[in-house]
Design an enzyme around this catalytic site. Sequence first.
Site: not given
Length: 506
Positions: A273, A280, A354
């Site tokens: 990720d 990030k 999600r």
Amino acid sequence: MTALTLSTAAAAGLRADAIVVGIAKGAAGPVVAPGAEAVDKAYDGNLASVLETLGASGAEGEVTKVPAPSGFKAPVVLAVGLGSEPEKDEIFEAEALRRAAGVASRALSGSKKAAFALPVQDAEDAGAIAEGALLGAYSFDAYKESGKDPKNAKAPLAEIAILGGKPRDKAYKAEIERALALTEELNRARDLINTPPNDLNPEAFAAVATAAGKEHGLKVQVLDVKALEKGGYGGILGVGAGSASGPRLVKISYSAGRGKKHLAFVGKGITYDSGGISLKPAGHNETMKCDMAGAAAVFAAVVTAARLKLDVNVTGWLALAENMPSGSATRPGDVLRMYSGKTVEVLNTDAEGRLVLADAIAKASEETPDAIVDVATLTGAMVLALGNRTFGIMANDDAFRTSIHEVAEEVGEPAWPMPLPAHLVKGMDSPTADIANMGERMGGGLVAGLFLKEFVGEGITWAHLDIAGPAFNEGGPFGYTPKGGTGSAVRTLVRLAERTAAGDLG
């Protein structure tokens, strides 16, 4: 692989590198725990005094080594702290035994054999010691030079003998067999979590699941990019759109037979990720190979259920994708049409877990299982709320949430029930789609749970485990927990399946 046996042999005559005994914190100093009576007698009843002279107190996690008494075939006695001495007529809790056994296994890394003379009152105690010892013996050195040459590697403890057990007793044998199956699969989950993302992309993870299916008689179905496109899995496809490694949805099923209770486990499997376009910042992506820990837990739980031949049907859904930034990546502001038909406005591409879970939950709902449990390293907000060792539990049914909390505590996995406040749903309103993938910043872990709830089939009991804190241990090892991937939630899912099979969850 560490070997495990139950032994009725006397501690003095057992050939081993060490005899492991337990000590506890008593009111007036350390006391020798049950199971070590023969060892204590060989010290003329002064083992506790000898250990106290060396600084031992019996505190949890403490390790003290002393030369074995004259006449013992093992050269060393290793005393491990069990924590506070139980009150009169009480016994040591299973988790204290697990942790002590794990500490001892780590301390004896590189040894060939150890005999564990820890308190064994019943079969469950023997199982707890076995579980802790096997989990504590775990190591991951496949990518180190020493790992390529067993002669140079400090191998994990090779053989464990548990004294005080009953090798011919069915209950004891069952607990040992359970511990072996559970820890082997949990340690395989740890291996997956620790594997670098250049070697574990969605396709590679799916291949591991397929191989395990063939080995253990499980039915495995893998949806590749073409199948996902045909099926309309907009969430999984949207997250994986920026990567050269295409996403996958893996269904892995264990069947105990028609008419049995059916549990569906759904795991977030982001094999790496980066945050996508919502990249990030530096310092937050170095360990993001662990973002598939939920899928690893689900995979391990289904295989364990099969190996234990549990009387319950268990289906695992592994939602696998790599979240990368590129010219083809989903952008903030894009709208995805999910498998359920709902549309989602993506306000932040780093809220990707999600999205893949929503598709998998909607698909799992079509089979109308008795319950769905999803597991995910979902939000940093949950880490802020509960710390690094406790996972959060949310559910659409309070009784089910309570049951999972009880199960987690029973197996030694710290967890805490969390609410799903209805007023937070409004924060996910979108002017262009049915729902946005972000809401209010405060309570972000709860917002994520509320988002997932929107995709659960009507009338289906559901729970969400946010394991963002305990899934990957960046600190030093403790108890039976290593540095790196931990296998968090595997034991909770397995015990949930066991209790469901026994009819304890209604």
